[in-house]
Scaffold this active site. Structure first.
Site, mmCIF file in Angstrom:
data_model
loop_
_atom_site.group_PDB
_atom_site.id
_atom_site.type_symbol
_atom_site.label_atom_id
_atom_site.label_comp_id
_atom_site.label_asym_id
_atom_site.label_seq_id
_atom_site.Cartn_x
_atom_site.Cartn_y
_atom_site.Cartn_z
ATOM 1 N N GLU A 196 0.869 -1.185 0.000
ATOM 2 C CA GLU A 196 0.000 0.000 0.000
ATOM 3 C C GLU A 196 0.895 1.221 0.000
ATOM 4 O O GLU A 196 1.800 1.318 0.824
ATOM 5 C CB GLU A 196 -0.835 0.126 1.302
ATOM 6 C CG GLU A 196 -2.009 -0.765 1.453
ATOM 7 C CD GLU A 196 -2.679 -0.574 2.839
ATOM 8 O OE1 GLU A 196 -2.769 0.574 3.336
ATOM 9 O OE2 GLU A 196 -3.101 -1.586 3.399
ATOM 10 N N GLU A 248 -13.123 5.545 0.193
ATOM 11 C CA GLU A 248 -13.916 4.633 1.024
ATOM 12 C C GLU A 248 -14.536 5.451 2.157
ATOM 13 O O GLU A 248 -13.848 5.777 3.132
ATOM 14 C CB GLU A 248 -13.035 3.528 1.600
ATOM 15 C CG GLU A 248 -12.464 2.588 0.560
ATOM 16 C CD GLU A 248 -11.542 1.540 1.199
ATOM 17 O OE1 GLU A 248 -12.050 0.500 1.648
ATOM 18 O OE2 GLU A 248 -10.329 1.776 1.271
ATOM 19 N N LYS A 266 -14.299 4.356 6.032
ATOM 20 C CA LYS A 266 -13.049 4.163 6.770
ATOM 21 C C LYS A 266 -13.055 5.016 8.038
ATOM 22 O O LYS A 266 -13.416 6.196 8.005
ATOM 23 C CB LYS A 266 -11.843 4.576 5.906
ATOM 24 C CG LYS A 266 -11.437 3.565 4.852
ATOM 25 C CD LYS A 266 -11.103 2.196 5.384
ATOM 26 C CE LYS A 266 -9.653 1.969 5.715
ATOM 27 N NZ LYS A 266 -8.728 1.911 4.581
ATOM 28 N N GLU A 279 -8.266 9.732 5.603
ATOM 29 C CA GLU A 279 -8.354 8.269 5.395
ATOM 30 C C GLU A 279 -9.460 7.901 4.391
ATOM 31 O O GLU A 279 -9.416 6.845 3.776
ATOM 32 C CB GLU A 279 -8.652 7.545 6.719
ATOM 33 C CG GLU A 279 -7.574 7.693 7.778
ATOM 34 C CD GLU A 279 -6.378 6.774 7.571
ATOM 35 O OE1 GLU A 279 -6.376 5.996 6.598
ATOM 36 O OE2 GLU A 279 -5.441 6.861 8.391
#
Ligand SMILES: *[C@@H]1O[C@H](CO)[C@@H](O)[C@H](O)[C@H]1NC(C)=O
Length: 350
Positions: free
Chosen positions: A271, A322, A325, A331
């Protein structure tokens, strides 16, 4: 003469073993191709087939999934996308206790029933267990062994590589890079894991975010250094010079591996990425600059100062934002694409 010939043959054997190990790694995952992570902790995510098609439209044939979602695996496999499949932390207790037979049953029902083995390149067993899921730490290496034994029984022991994705905090020391050393508190788990991945030709997997290093310590980490900026002040480390944090982190890991006697283990970045919102430095421009640099480096097989000529396999995070998250606002904003398939910023993968 005899001794010399014997020595020569030993060299040939060692060299052949090294070549085989290198070949095994190349078979597992092509480091010259960029991968993208597809997290699905969101409420507005496109269906798996659309996500897979979007990857293909952009020339991307490799993805990391964080869990073996029975809806996602077949869609990605059908699109011909090579997969790193996450084995969730919650499954580790079972996989460690169940032995190779239990691991085989789990592998078949959770993964291989939904995606042909041909498409599965890696199992990433656990995610950042040593960072924030210590409960699972004792189960990690036994689970890896059992899954590998299960793969061997299917004749897939060399084809599907088993490793575990770590947070970069697995390093207690990373500055300068040559001082890289693993967190002593994790060595009881890491040493047998390193033995295992070295024996099986799997890479050491690490998640690393220069963005987060910058956010956590903007006084000591310059934005340009985190961003591969031209003209960022370089860090000298003996004879080596570091112009960016990505190289410095990979090499700190390489130094830590060396320190443990596993200097030949390849490193895969499972990642990395840059968010587009949620912090003043999280802009589409910065995200484009960072990710474009990663894509360009992967495409030319760039090594690092400590390991020149050794390409680093990289998975960018993340395909989409997302919105589910937890944690800091940024994030939820790592997406390279919007849900409608348009790019969040200008970037090309071809
Ligand atoms: C483990 O994996 C399977 C298959 O993905 C899943 O159904 C199960 O609920 C998981 N969790 C636990 C705690 O075993």
């Amino acid at each position: 003469m005899a001794t010399r010939a014997a020595l020569c043959w030993r060299h040939v054997a060692v060299f052949a073993a090294a070549l085989l190990a290198a070949a095994a790694v190349v078979v597992a995952g092509d480091p010259g191709k960029i991968g993208i992570c597809h997290g699905r902790v969101g409420s507005n995510l496109p269906p798996p087939a659309a996500a897979a098609a979007l990857l293909r439209q952009n020339g991307i044939t490799k993805a990391r999934l964080f869990l073996p979602d029975p809806a996602v695996l077949p869609a990605f496999a059908a699109a011909g996308i090579d997969l790193m499949v996450g084995v969730p932390n919650e499954n580790l207790t079972f996989l460690s206790a169940a032995g190779p037979d239990g691991a085989l049953r789990w592998l078949q029902s959770a993964v291989l029933a939904h995606a042909p083995a041909d498409r599965v390149r890696y199992l990433a067993v656990g995610n950042e267990v040593l960072y924030n899921n210590q409960f699972y730490a004792p189960h990690l290496v036994p689970a890896m062994h059992n899954l590998h034994a299960a793969l061997v029984s299917l004749g897939l022991g060399d084809k599907v590589k088993v490793s575990s994705a770590h947070a970069s905090s697995v390093l207690a020391s990373s500055y300068p890079p040559s001082a890289g050393a693993f967190d002593a508190a994790s060595l009881d788990v890491l040493r047998p894991m390193l033995r295992f991945i070295a024996d099986t030709g799997a890479p050491f997997m690490v998640n690393t975010y220069p963005f987060i290093s910058y956010v956590n310590d903007p006084v000591n980490v310059q934005l340009g250094y985190a961003l591969f900026g031209a003209g960022a002040p370089a860090v000298s480390d003996g004879a080596l010079v570091y112009t960016n944090m990505f190289d410095a982190t990979v090499d700190a890991l390489a130094a830590a591996l060396d320190r443990e006697g596993f200097g030949a283990v390849p490193i895969a970045v499972t990642e990395t990425g840059w968010p587009t919102a949620g912090h003043p430095a999280a802009t589409p421009q910065n995200a484009a600059a960072y990710n474009a640099k990663i894509v360009e480096r992967v495409a030319r097989g760039a090594g690092t100062p400590r390991r020149p000529g050794v390409p680093v396999e990289v998975f960018l995070f993340d395909l989409y934002d997302e919105d589910g998250k937890p944690g800091a606002e940024f994030e939820r904003h790592f997406g390279i694409f919007r849900a409608d398939g348009s790019k969040a910023y200008n970037i090309n993968f071809a």
